[in-house]
Design a protein around this motif. Structure first.
Motif, PDB file in Angstrom:
ATOM      1  N   LEU A   1       0.830  -1.201   0.000  1.00 22.03           N
ATOM      2  CA  LEU A   1       0.000   0.000   0.000  1.00 22.03           C
ATOM      3  C   LEU A   1       0.867   1.255   0.000  1.00 22.03           C
ATOM      4  N   GLY A   2       1.913   1.238   0.793  1.00 19.75           N
ATOM      5  CA  GLY A   2       2.829   2.369   0.821  1.00 19.75           C
ATOM      6  C   GLY A   2       3.523   2.555  -0.514  1.00 19.75           C
ATOM      7  N   ARG A   3       3.903   1.457  -1.142  1.00 16.79           N
ATOM      8  CA  ARG A   3       4.569   1.554  -2.447  1.00 16.79           C
ATOM      9  C   ARG A   3       3.620   2.124  -3.494  1.00 16.79           C
ATOM     10  N   ALA A   4       2.360   1.672  -3.464  1.00 13.04           N
ATOM     11  CA  ALA A   4       1.382   2.170  -4.437  1.00 13.04           C
ATOM     12  C   ALA A   4       1.176   3.670  -4.271  1.00 13.04           C
ATOM     13  N   PHE A   5       1.075   4.120  -3.022  1.00 10.15           N
ATOM     14  CA  PHE A   5       0.891   5.539  -2.775  1.00 10.15           C
ATOM     15  C   PHE A   5       2.108   6.352  -3.203  1.00 10.15           C
ATOM     16  N   TYR A   6       3.285   5.864  -2.862  1.00  9.27           N
ATOM     17  CA  TYR A   6       4.508   6.601  -3.190  1.00  9.27           C
ATOM     18  C   TYR A   6       4.678   6.760  -4.692  1.00  9.27           C
ATOM     19  N   GLN A   7       4.432   5.685  -5.440  1.00  9.28           N
ATOM     20  CA  GLN A   7       4.620   5.742  -6.881  1.00  9.28           C
ATOM     21  C   GLN A   7       3.590   6.638  -7.563  1.00  9.28           C
ATOM     22  N   SER A   8       2.346   6.568  -7.113  1.00  6.49           N
ATOM     23  CA  SER A   8       1.292   7.361  -7.740  1.00  6.49           C
ATOM     24  C   SER A   8       1.272   8.803  -7.260  1.00  6.49           C
ATOM     25  N   GLY A   9       1.802   9.040  -6.054  1.00  6.49           N
ATOM     26  CA  GLY A   9       1.718  10.363  -5.471  1.00  6.49           C
ATOM     27  C   GLY A   9       3.037  11.100  -5.403  1.00  6.49           C
ATOM     28  N   PRO A  10       3.781  10.968  -4.295  1.00  6.05           N
ATOM     29  CA  PRO A  10       5.002  11.760  -4.124  1.00  6.05           C
ATOM     30  C   PRO A  10       6.035  11.568  -5.234  1.00  6.05           C
ATOM     31  N   LEU A  11       6.264  10.342  -5.677  1.00  8.18           N
ATOM     32  CA  LEU A  11       7.298  10.112  -6.687  1.00  8.18           C
ATOM     33  C   LEU A  11       6.950  10.801  -7.996  1.00  8.18           C
ATOM     34  N   LEU A  12       5.727  10.638  -8.456  1.00 16.09           N
ATOM     35  CA  LEU A  12       5.323  11.275  -9.704  1.00 16.09           C
ATOM     36  C   LEU A  12       5.319  12.794  -9.561  1.00 16.09           C
ATOM     37  N   GLY A  13       4.837  13.290  -8.425  1.00 15.78           N
ATOM     38  CA  GLY A  13       4.846  14.730  -8.210  1.00 15.78           C
ATOM     39  C   GLY A  13       6.248  15.304  -8.289  1.00 15.78           C
ATOM     40  N   LYS A  14       7.232  14.608  -7.700  1.00 12.13           N
ATOM     41  CA  LYS A  14       8.606  15.093  -7.744  1.00 12.13           C
ATOM     42  C   LYS A  14       9.167  15.061  -9.169  1.00 12.13           C
ATOM     43  N   LYS A  15       8.801  14.048  -9.936  1.00  6.93           N
ATOM     44  CA  LYS A  15       9.257  13.983 -11.326  1.00  6.93           C
ATOM     45  C   LYS A  15       8.704  15.150 -12.137  1.00  6.93           C
ATOM     46  N   LEU A  16       7.437  15.447 -11.932  1.00  4.41           N
ATOM     47  CA  LEU A  16       6.813  16.535 -12.673  1.00  4.41           C
ATOM     48  C   LEU A  16       7.410  17.882 -12.286  1.00  4.41           C
ATOM     49  N   LEU A  17       7.600  18.110 -10.985  1.00  4.99           N
ATOM     50  CA  LEU A  17       8.176  19.376 -10.552  1.00  4.99           C
ATOM     51  C   LEU A  17       9.623  19.500 -11.016  1.00  4.99           C
ATOM     52  N   ALA A  18      10.359  18.395 -11.030  1.00  8.24           N
ATOM     53  CA  ALA A  18      11.742  18.427 -11.511  1.00  8.24           C
ATOM     54  C   ALA A  18      11.807  18.868 -12.969  1.00  8.24           C
ATOM     55  N   GLN A  19      10.805  18.479 -13.773  1.00  5.48           N
ATOM     56  CA  GLN A  19      10.768  18.913 -15.161  1.00  5.48           C
ATOM     57  C   GLN A  19      10.624  20.434 -15.252  1.00  5.48           C
ATOM     58  N   TYR A  20       9.796  20.998 -14.400  1.00 10.21           N
ATOM     59  CA  TYR A  20       9.646  22.449 -14.373  1.00 10.21           C
ATOM     60  C   TYR A  20      10.942  23.120 -13.932  1.00 10.21           C
TER      61      TYR A  20
END
Length: 227
Positions: free
Chosen positions: A141-160
């Motif tokens: 459950l923690g892995r699913a949340f991390y991948q869909s939430g914080p990890l993706l958010g950080k990737k998107l912000l890093a692009q900016y």
């Protein structure tokens, strides 16, 4: 990994592993699936992951258990879909924010304020508590949340931030680390106080102050003289 590009001053993504950003908009979607996800979220938040069964959710949806399994083959898959749906809402709201050229500080401040208001919402706090409570017994459950939430958010912000580096608003550096630090600065003590029921919802002024301080610290560490 797919590539993410700013379009018309906004940030959109096509990260291959992030199917949540590739799903169709809410209009025209499968109403039955949406109802299942809504009812499942309520059940998970009320009873916890372990105590919630597919049978219980099927009964609340009003259909047969077989119908539920036509959409989701297991409780774990259903929970992951619920979390992905909640993260999709957050990412769409965050990254549809205008990212203007020329005033990086102002754009970053608006972004930070919107992000903090989102993570402080009662529903987002409840989901965070649920993940924290259940992930020791159910690490998936923690892995699913991390991948869909914080990890993706950080990737998107890093692009900016990559674009901000190219435009001279930030010093060259690891933008993935920058994005992690910025999110952490935005959440800060305010998020902890709400999460632990120390205080109620902060005022708009408190949020503006917290984000103003976060942006100031972030730019002191990573901002360029030109920016």
């Amino acid at each position: 990994m797919g590539h993410i590009e700013p379009v018309n001053g906004k940030l959109y993504g096509t990260v291959m592993e992030a199917e949540i950003l590739e799903q169709p908009p809410k209009t025209g979607r499968d109403a039955k699936r949406d109802a299942i996800l809504r009812i499942a979220l309520e059940a998970f938040l009320t009873d916890g992951y372990a105590a919630t069964s597919m049978s219980t959710i099927a009964a609340k949806v009003g259909g047969s258990k077989a119908t539920l399994y036509n959409y989701f083959t297991s409780k774990e898959e259903l929970f992951s879909a619920v979390i992905a749906e909640k993260c999709q809402d957050v990412h769409q709201l965050l990254f549809e924010t205008e990212l203007e050229h020329g005033d990086f500080r102002a754009s970053l401040t608006r972004f930070g304020e919107r992000f903090l208001k989102l993570v402080l919402s009662d529903e987002k706090i409840a989901v965070f508590r649920l993940i924290t409570a259940e992930t020791a017994r159910f690490p998936e459950l923690g892995r699913a949340f991390y991948q869909s939430g914080p990890l993706l958010g950080k990737k998107l912000l890093a692009q900016y931030f990559d674009r901000a580096v190219a435009e001279g608003s930030l010093r060259p550096g690891d933008t993935s680390v920058m994005s992690s630090h910025f999110f952490a600065l935005c959440k800060g003590e305010v998020h902890h106080r709400k999460l632990w029921n120390v205080t109620s919802n902060p005022s708009d002024e408190e949020i503006r102050t917290a984000i103003g301080e976060a942006v100031e610290m972030f730019l002191a560490a990573y901002g360029s003289e030109a920016g």
